[in-house]
Design a protein around this motif. Structure first.
Motif, PDB file in Angstrom:
ATOM      1  N   THR A 163     -20.497  58.883  -6.702  1.00  0.00           N
ATOM      2  CA  THR A 163     -20.073  59.650  -5.526  1.00  0.00           C
ATOM      3  C   THR A 163     -20.409  61.135  -5.602  1.00  0.00           C
ATOM      4  OG1 THR A 163     -17.879  60.090  -6.441  1.00  0.00           O
ATOM      5  CG2 THR A 163     -18.128  58.091  -5.083  1.00  0.00           C
ATOM      6  N   GLY A 164     -20.621  61.633  -6.806  1.00  0.00           N
ATOM      7  CA  GLY A 164     -20.820  63.069  -6.976  1.00  0.00           C
ATOM      8  C   GLY A 164     -19.524  63.857  -6.988  1.00  0.00           C
ATOM      9  N   ILE A 165     -18.391  63.163  -7.016  1.00  0.00           N
ATOM     10  CA  ILE A 165     -17.076  63.804  -7.107  1.00  0.00           C
ATOM     11  C   ILE A 165     -16.743  63.894  -8.596  1.00  0.00           C
ATOM     12  CG2 ILE A 165     -14.636  63.646  -6.485  1.00  0.00           C
ATOM     13  CD1 ILE A 165     -15.509  61.754  -4.180  1.00  0.00           C
ATOM     14  N   ASP A 184     -15.491  64.733   3.241  1.00  0.00           N
ATOM     15  CA  ASP A 184     -16.701  64.261   2.561  1.00  0.00           C
ATOM     16  C   ASP A 184     -16.335  63.386   1.365  1.00  0.00           C
ATOM     17  OD1 ASP A 184     -19.605  64.263   2.172  1.00  0.00           O
ATOM     18  OD2 ASP A 184     -19.151  65.444   0.371  1.00  0.00           O
ATOM     19  N   HIS A 185     -15.284  63.748   0.642  1.00  0.00           N
ATOM     20  CA  HIS A 185     -14.838  62.931  -0.488  1.00  0.00           C
ATOM     21  C   HIS A 185     -14.325  61.578  -0.008  1.00  0.00           C
ATOM     22  CE1 HIS A 185     -14.143  66.546  -3.403  1.00  0.00           C
ATOM     23  NE2 HIS A 185     -15.416  66.292  -3.191  1.00  0.00           N
ATOM     24  N   ASP A 242     -15.255  60.010   2.662  1.00  0.00           N
ATOM     25  CA  ASP A 242     -16.447  59.265   3.074  1.00  0.00           C
ATOM     26  C   ASP A 242     -17.150  58.646   1.864  1.00  0.00           C
ATOM     27  OD1 ASP A 242     -18.486  58.473   5.048  1.00  0.00           O
ATOM     28  OD2 ASP A 242     -19.740  59.964   4.036  1.00  0.00           O
ATOM     29  N   LYS A 243     -17.328  59.428   0.821  1.00  0.00           N
ATOM     30  CA  LYS A 243     -18.013  58.944  -0.379  1.00  0.00           C
ATOM     31  C   LYS A 243     -17.215  57.842  -1.076  1.00  0.00           C
ATOM     32  CE  LYS A 243     -20.587  63.169  -1.273  1.00  0.00           C
ATOM     33  NZ  LYS A 243     -20.790  64.320  -2.161  1.00  0.00           N
ATOM     34  N   LEU A 244     -15.903  57.986  -1.113  1.00  0.00           N
ATOM     35  CA  LEU A 244     -15.073  56.959  -1.741  1.00  0.00           C
ATOM     36  C   LEU A 244     -15.077  55.661  -0.933  1.00  0.00           C
ATOM     37  CD1 LEU A 244     -12.110  59.170  -2.960  1.00  0.00           C
ATOM     38  CD2 LEU A 244     -13.752  57.937  -4.409  1.00  0.00           C
ATOM     39  N   ALA A 265     -17.525  54.622   0.911  1.00  0.00           N
ATOM     40  CA  ALA A 265     -18.846  54.030   0.678  1.00  0.00           C
ATOM     41  C   ALA A 265     -18.879  53.337  -0.679  1.00  0.00           C
ATOM     42  CB  ALA A 265     -19.929  55.104   0.771  1.00  0.00           C
ATOM     43  N   PHE A 266     -18.355  53.991  -1.708  1.00  0.00           N
ATOM     44  CA  PHE A 266     -18.361  53.392  -3.045  1.00  0.00           C
ATOM     45  C   PHE A 266     -17.564  52.093  -3.070  1.00  0.00           C
ATOM     46  CE2 PHE A 266     -16.420  52.597  -7.151  1.00  0.00           C
ATOM     47  CZ  PHE A 266     -17.539  52.545  -7.962  1.00  0.00           C
TER      48      PHE A 266
END
Length: 82
Positions: free
Chosen positions: A30-32, A51-52, A54-56, A58-59
């Motif tokens: 995720t890049g987090i 954005d976090h 959204d990334k979570l 998606a993961f």
């Protein structure tokens, strides 16, 4: 208050995907940062950016309502007092 249910999602996806899921794996995908993920998991009501989320989502291949849970503040205060 908004609760991030990352721990619950890790447990559910671990069973669904039949494998271990680590914070390092989530961070890499995720890049987090791991520290941010840790804070998101441990601090109830952690303030994060969309954005976090959204990334979570998606993961974990999930919908937002599976990642976050809303508990009205007055309910939270009643639980604390009990």
């Amino acid at each position: 208050m908004i609760y991030l249910q990352i721990t619950e999602l890790i447990k559910a996806k671990k069973l669904e995907w039949n494998r271990k899921i680590t914070l390092s794996e989530i961070a890499d995908a995720t890049g987090i940062s791991r520290m941010t993920l840790f804070r998101m998991m441990k601090n109830q009501g952690y303030n994060t950016v969309t954005d976090h989320l959204d990334k979570l989502c998606a993961f974990f291949e999930c919908e937002l309502h599976e990642l976050v849970r809303y508990v009205p503040n007055n309910h939270h205060q009643i639980q604390k007092a009990a």
